[in-house]
Scaffold this motif. Structure first.
Motif, PDB file in Angstrom:
ATOM      1  N   ASP A  45       0.840  -1.207   0.000  1.00  0.00           N
ATOM      2  CA  ASP A  45       0.000   0.000   0.000  1.00  0.00           C
ATOM      3  C   ASP A  45       0.869   1.249   0.000  1.00  0.00           C
ATOM      4  O   ASP A  45       0.463   2.294  -0.523  1.00  0.00           O
ATOM      5  N   VAL A  46       2.042   1.135   0.612  1.00  0.00           N
ATOM      6  CA  VAL A  46       2.987   2.249   0.699  1.00  0.00           C
ATOM      7  C   VAL A  46       4.384   1.722   0.401  1.00  0.00           C
ATOM      8  O   VAL A  46       4.748   0.637   0.869  1.00  0.00           O
ATOM      9  N   VAL A  47       5.151   2.487  -0.383  1.00  0.00           N
ATOM     10  CA  VAL A  47       6.548   2.149  -0.645  1.00  0.00           C
ATOM     11  C   VAL A  47       7.398   3.316  -0.187  1.00  0.00           C
ATOM     12  O   VAL A  47       7.169   4.466  -0.577  1.00  0.00           O
ATOM     13  N   LEU A  48       8.382   3.018   0.647  1.00  0.00           N
ATOM     14  CA  LEU A  48       9.296   4.033   1.169  1.00  0.00           C
ATOM     15  C   LEU A  48      10.677   3.818   0.556  1.00  0.00           C
ATOM     16  O   LEU A  48      11.281   2.763   0.724  1.00  0.00           O
ATOM     17  N   LYS A  90       4.948   1.468 -12.185  1.00  0.00           N
ATOM     18  CA  LYS A  90       4.381   0.653 -13.264  1.00  0.00           C
ATOM     19  C   LYS A  90       3.554  -0.509 -12.731  1.00  0.00           C
ATOM     20  O   LYS A  90       2.439  -0.762 -13.215  1.00  0.00           O
ATOM     21  N   HIS A  91       4.064  -1.212 -11.735  1.00  0.00           N
ATOM     22  CA  HIS A  91       3.421  -2.448 -11.289  1.00  0.00           C
ATOM     23  C   HIS A  91       2.502  -2.265 -10.084  1.00  0.00           C
ATOM     24  O   HIS A  91       1.637  -3.108  -9.847  1.00  0.00           O
ATOM     25  N   CYS A  92       2.693  -1.178  -9.328  1.00  0.00           N
ATOM     26  CA  CYS A  92       1.823  -0.883  -8.176  1.00  0.00           C
ATOM     27  C   CYS A  92       1.430   0.593  -8.223  1.00  0.00           C
ATOM     28  O   CYS A  92       1.800   1.380  -7.346  1.00  0.00           O
ATOM     29  N   PRO A  93       0.697   0.991  -9.252  1.00  0.00           N
ATOM     30  CA  PRO A  93       0.409   2.414  -9.444  1.00  0.00           C
ATOM     31  C   PRO A  93      -0.388   3.056  -8.314  1.00  0.00           C
ATOM     32  O   PRO A  93      -0.344   4.272  -8.142  1.00  0.00           O
ATOM     33  N   ASN A  94      -1.122   2.242  -7.557  1.00  0.00           N
ATOM     34  CA  ASN A  94      -1.936   2.793  -6.481  1.00  0.00           C
ATOM     35  C   ASN A  94      -1.222   2.817  -5.136  1.00  0.00           C
ATOM     36  O   ASN A  94      -1.821   3.195  -4.120  1.00  0.00           O
ATOM     37  N   ALA A  95       0.026   2.401  -5.116  1.00  0.00           N
ATOM     38  CA  ALA A  95       0.804   2.459  -3.876  1.00  0.00           C
ATOM     39  C   ALA A  95       1.330   3.875  -3.671  1.00  0.00           C
ATOM     40  O   ALA A  95       1.867   4.490  -4.593  1.00  0.00           O
ATOM     41  N   MET A  96       1.181   4.374  -2.460  1.00  0.00           N
ATOM     42  CA  MET A  96       1.745   5.685  -2.132  1.00  0.00           C
ATOM     43  C   MET A  96       3.264   5.575  -2.097  1.00  0.00           C
ATOM     44  O   MET A  96       3.816   4.635  -1.537  1.00  0.00           O
ATOM     45  N   ARG A  97       3.941   6.564  -2.694  1.00  0.00           N
ATOM     46  CA  ARG A  97       5.399   6.547  -2.756  1.00  0.00           C
ATOM     47  C   ARG A  97       5.967   7.652  -1.862  1.00  0.00           C
ATOM     48  O   ARG A  97       5.672   8.834  -2.056  1.00  0.00           O
ATOM     49  N   ILE A  98       6.785   7.235  -0.879  1.00  0.00           N
ATOM     50  CA  ILE A  98       7.398   8.167   0.072  1.00  0.00           C
ATOM     51  C   ILE A  98       8.911   8.124  -0.111  1.00  0.00           C
ATOM     52  O   ILE A  98       9.500   7.054  -0.246  1.00  0.00           O
TER      53      ILE A  98
END
Length: 421
Positions: A82-85, A101-109
């Motif tokens: 769900d979140v990538v840090l 590309k592969h997890c477009p709905n993951a929030m990127r921090i």
């Protein structure tokens, strides 16, 4: 109880809280997400060291990944975070396009720690013996780091100075930045106060810092060649103890018992060695972010002598612009070798001055209570996730950079992967 969410942390290195402030900061972030009921996977392409924190004890999963390898694509799809840090901008460059590309709905921090590029251009300017110039901010490394910030949904900034720089000079939108410095909880602050040793219980000077960090090596050389000779002439029985992880031979070669300049290397207990010292020396001539050695000295009630570079980021611009950091700093601030040495000697010998400096440490640390920052950070992360599309719609430059970076970086990575096959 809230539903379990997944956090993927992609590390630049495996965290080492006992080796660096960056490792301590990462551990704080991990514990903060754990408190919010996240299931965490920490992935890294670097080799493990003996000092790596055993975060498996906290229930955090470990994953070894590879650079420029499509195996990461399958890994991140299966994990579905769900979140990538991202730990530093270079990691976002390497893996950000794959996540997008592969997890477009993951929030990127993006965890910046300090502004890597600012430290780099300051180092170059220092070595060339000149001030920073406007064109320094157009160097490749600066543009790369700024682009990574734009591409992410939120970037963590630990320094007041760097927050001002990003917003006012580089025109980054505040809604994609979060000021999150080093923090302490109330129990830690109380414990440090109670356990801190008094003036008469302490002896000697100390420097501590990770020697993979160029400003630390420069500071130790500065101490050896210019500052310690001046101090040692005035205080005949004191020693300077040099501690830090990963000292190269050029560092250990400075060890000289006759001069009372003792290179100790790795500290099994950093709190003990700093807490036993009477004065912490940190004559940093370039760098960025918050200086962890000074934060640690404050926690242990050890007054410090440092430079204007050293205290940067600890105070808001109003205090800095008014020339007031000296009033609030728990120790002394100076920029020339002679002034640094004289202030260190005075602080070492004057118990009244020393006690006043220790008292200032407890006051300054009040501004870094975890309760002032971590709850707000968690709320922001949750709010952005709830309305991620709208959040990204406010950042058209980031979307544009993401589009072009996905193409250019993707093709470069695919070329490298094909070459390595």
């Amino acid at each position: 109880m809230s539903s379990i969410k997944k956090l993927l942390v992609i590390g630049y290195v495996w965290p080492e809280p006992n080796s660096s402030a960056a490792g301590q900061y990462m551990l704080t972030l991990l514990k903060s997400f754990l408190s919010q009921n996240y299931q965490i996977t920490f992935a890294c392409a670097a080799s493990e060291s003996v000092h790596r924190y055993p975060f498996e004890q906290l229930g955090i999963q470990k994953a070894q990944i590879k650079l420029n390898c499509p195996s990461f694509d399958d890994f991140v799809v299966d994990l579905a975070p769900d979140v990538v840090l991202f730990d530093r901008f270079m990691i976002e460059e390497q893996f950000g396009w794959r996540v997008a590309k592969h997890c477009p709905n993951a929030m990127r921090i993006l965890d910046l720690e300090d502004l890597w590029s600012l430290r780099h251009i300051r180092m170059l300017a220092y070595k060339q013996q000149r001030p920073l110039q406007a064109q320094d901010y157009l160097q490749d490394i600066v543009l790369r780091e700024l682009a990574a910030i734009w591409r992410c949904d939120l970037s963590l900034v630990i320094s007041h100075y760097e927050m001002d720089l990003l917003i006012n000079q580089f025109n980054l939108p505040p809604h994609i930045l979060a000021y999150l410095p080093f923090v302490l909880d109330s129990a830690q602050l109380t414990q440090f106060k109670q356990q801190s040793k008094h003036f008469a219980q302490r002896a000697n000077f100390v420097f501590i810092g990770n020697f993979k960090h160029e400003p630390n090596w420069d500071a130790v050389l500065y101490l050896k060649q210019h500052i310690w000779p001046l101090i040692s002439k005035q205080i005949k029985d004191a020693e300077l103890h040099i501690y830090g992880a990963y000292p190269a031979k050029k560092v250990t070669d400075l060890h000289n018992p006759k001069q009372r300049f003792l290179v100790k290397g790795w500290a099994d207990d950093a709190h003990q060695v700093v807490g036993n010292a009477r004065v912490c020396m940190a004559p940093l001539r370039f760098g960025a972010g918050l200086k962890g050695k000074l934060f640690e000295a404050m926690q242990l009630g050890t007054p410090s002598v440092t430079t204007n570079v050293g205290i940067e980021g600890y105070f808001e611009s109003e205090i800095v612009n008014a020339g007031k950091p000296n009033i609030y700093w728990p120790g002394a601030i100076a920029d020339g070798a002679e002034e640094i040495a004289n202030k260190a000697v005075e602080l070492y010998n004057n118990q009244v001055l020393w006690q006043a400096a220790q008292d200032k440490a407890w006051v300054l640390l009040e501004h870094f209570r975890a309760s002032k920052f971590l709850p707000e950070f968690c709320i922001r992360v949750e709010a952005i996730q709830q309305d991620l599309v709208a959040h990204r719609a406010q950042n058209i430059i980031g979307a544009m950079l993401q589009h072009h970076t996905m193409k250019s970086t993707q093709y470069m990575a695919q070329w490298i992967a094909a070459k390595n096959a």
